[in-house]
Every structure is written in C-alpha cells, then in structure tokens.
Write an enzyme that holds these catalytic residues in place. Structure first.
Site, mmCIF file in Angstrom:
data_model
loop_
_atom_site.group_PDB
_atom_site.id
_atom_site.type_symbol
_atom_site.label_atom_id
_atom_site.label_comp_id
_atom_site.label_asym_id
_atom_site.label_seq_id
_atom_site.Cartn_x
_atom_site.Cartn_y
_atom_site.Cartn_z
ATOM 1 N N TYR A 53 4.113 11.995 -5.340
ATOM 2 C CA TYR A 53 4.893 11.696 -6.543
ATOM 3 C C TYR A 53 5.896 12.834 -6.712
ATOM 4 C CZ TYR A 53 1.524 8.004 -7.629
ATOM 5 O OH TYR A 53 0.733 6.879 -7.585
ATOM 6 N N HIS A 128 -4.479 7.629 0.140
ATOM 7 C CA HIS A 128 -3.445 6.808 -0.492
ATOM 8 C C HIS A 128 -3.226 5.439 0.164
ATOM 9 C CE1 HIS A 128 0.267 7.544 -3.250
ATOM 10 N NE2 HIS A 128 -0.098 6.291 -3.292
ATOM 11 N N SER A 208 0.464 -0.043 -10.696
ATOM 12 C CA SER A 208 1.564 -0.905 -11.144
ATOM 13 C C SER A 208 1.036 -2.049 -12.014
ATOM 14 C CB SER A 208 2.317 -1.461 -9.929
ATOM 15 O OG SER A 208 3.592 -1.910 -10.275
ATOM 16 N N LEU A 210 1.741 -3.117 -14.891
ATOM 17 C CA LEU A 210 2.744 -3.866 -15.642
ATOM 18 C C LEU A 210 3.860 -4.394 -14.736
ATOM 19 C CD1 LEU A 210 2.931 -1.510 -18.742
ATOM 20 C CD2 LEU A 210 1.686 -3.674 -18.549
#
Length: 288
Positions: A53, A128, A208, A210
């Site tokens: 990130y 990940h 994710s 939304l």
C-alpha cells in the site's frame, strides 16, 4: 466485537482498510492520522494494511509506517488494536505484480516488522496472493520461520481458493482469509471459501467490500440497496456492509477510508439488521 479465528483475541466487527491513505491519490498525512484516530475513538480495533500500500517500490511500507505513527500519537489505549498486514505483491511503476519468492517474503516480513514499530510481533501477517512461480509450501516456509522467530503472531492468506487454504494450513496455522467480496463479486459464496471459513472457524475479511473506487459510486443504481437504505434511513454503504455481515458470522468487512466521515458512516453498519427476506432482495438484485 468478533473473535479472530479460533484464537482468544477479539476484533471489532468492522475494520479499517488503510489502502486509500497510501496510493498516489493519498490525502495529506495529518488527515490520514485523523481518520485512524477517529476509527479508534469509535471502537475500531482492526486495521488492515500491506507492504504494497504505497505509490511504487521506492515508497514500499508507506501505509504500515503511517499506521504505526498514528498509533504512537494516539492518546488512548491501543493495546487491543490488531494490525493485519500483507506481503507478496510488488509495485513496479505503480503497477501490481506477485512475488512469492521465499527470499523476498523473508525480507519483506522483517521490513514490515520494523515499519510497524519493531517492538512486538506483527499481529497478523497475510500472504497477499499466491504466485504460480512458487508452491504455496515454498512461499509459506519463511512465514513459518518468522512465527517461530517471534516476528509474526498470527498468519492469514489472501486471494486463496479452498484447496490453497488447505495447503497453507498444512504448513502453518491460519486464522483469516481475505478475498474480494462485494455486490459485484460474490465468488466466495459460490467457490466454497466462505462456507469453508465458517465451518473451520476462520475469519473472512472481504476486501473491496463496497466495490472499490471505480464502483462505489454505482451503489445507488442497485435498486434493492437504494430502497433499503431509504427504508432504514441509512447510507447505501451501511446496507452493503450489513448484507455482507448477514452472510456469515465469520465475515468482518474492512472498508477503506481516507476521510473521517467515511469511517464514521461505515461503523454505523453494525447497528443495521437485515432480515432474511431483505438479504434475498439484495441477492436477487446482484445476481450475475
């Protein structure tokens, strides 16, 4: 609050996703720290991050360092805050590529440990995304080592199938699974992952939830969601998060936020209860 896997650790029923605070469109640092502090104020105890990130490879571990800084500056008690990070994705020129090389994972685990303060084990470290160049067993070997070394407390996986989760659990204990799950992507309901997590006592973290930045604006266009939001006088985001939580007791959404108002709204979803009929209405409206 929810139990983390089968551990004796509890986490908030909704977490905070840190990704929007560290990509190229990131807000100023002071705003991000304000968001994290507000999340803690209103009871969020799970913060999700990743080494990737960031803007690009030169910016690696940005979000982890940011979260650590926010926790250090927070005036309240942070002893019950669980930070879940991830490793195994690279950011060449801002893109996303997989890297399951055991040597890389060994290195990035140590870097994440340092970025998060270096004074206690990483609460949850998640692989990940599986890299087809290496077996799951090869990639998770350094993770098992890191648990023994005291660098990692708990382990999770992300973007894994049921078969891959089973293989991972043969190498090291797993407490959580983080796969994509939202009204546009309901694969975990149909590929067995959600059912497996519930049966095996694993926490399922929908990433994710939304729909991501490209789709979140379109939630109003899904009639059933918009109507239920109107009926219950809450946001469409509340309805989606409540729908996800209604799917299984093992689901803990981790919506991203870069504004205080966003995390404040997301947390309100814990008070939204959907009946089986209301869940079915959303299911029907979001069939592929």
């Amino acid at each position: 609050m929810k139990r983390l896997g089968k551990t004796d650790v509890t986490i908030s029923a909704i977490g905070l996703g840190g990704m929007p605070m560290s990509l190229s469109s990131r807000p100023r640092e002071s705003q991000s720290i304000e968001v994290i502090h507000r999340a803690l104020d209103i009871g969020v105890t799970l913060i999700d991050t990743a080494d990737s990130y960031c803007k690009n490879e030169s910016d690696k571990h940005h979000n982890e360092r940011l979260i650590h800084k926010a926790l250090v500056q927070y005036k309240g008690d942070v002893s019950n805050v669980i930070v879940a990070t991830k490793g195994g994705l690279m950011r060449p020129n801002g893109g996303w590529t997989r890297n399951g090389n055991p040597d890389h994972l060994r290195k990035t685990i140590r870097e994440s440990f340092e970025a998060l303060g270096g004074s206690k084990p990483i609460d949850i470290w998640q692989y990940h995304s599986p890299d087809s160049k290496y077996t799951i067993e090869e990639s998770l070997a350094p993770v098992k080592e890191a648990v023994k070394e005291g660098l990692i407390r708990f382990v999770g996986v992300s973007n894994f199938s049921v078969e891959q989760i089973k293989r991972a659990r043969d190498v090291v204990g797993i407490v959580s699974v983080q796969n994509q799950y939202n009204p546009w992507y309901r694969q975990p309901e149909f590929d067995g992952v959600l059912e497996y997590c519930e049966k095996e006592g694993l926490t399922f973290l929908p990433w994710s939830p939304l729909g991501g930045s490209s789709r979140v604006r379109n939630l109003e266009d899904i009639g059933a969601i918009a109507q239920l939001a109107k009926e219950k006088s809450v946001s469409v985001y509340n309805i989606v998060l409540a729908w996800l939580m209604a799917k299984s007791p093992c689901v803990v959404p981790i919506p991203g936020a870069s504004k205080v108002s966003s995390i404040e709204d997301s947390v309100r979803a814990v008070d939204v209860k959907l009946s089986a009929e209301e869940v079915a209405r959303i299911d029907d409206a979001t069939k592929e």
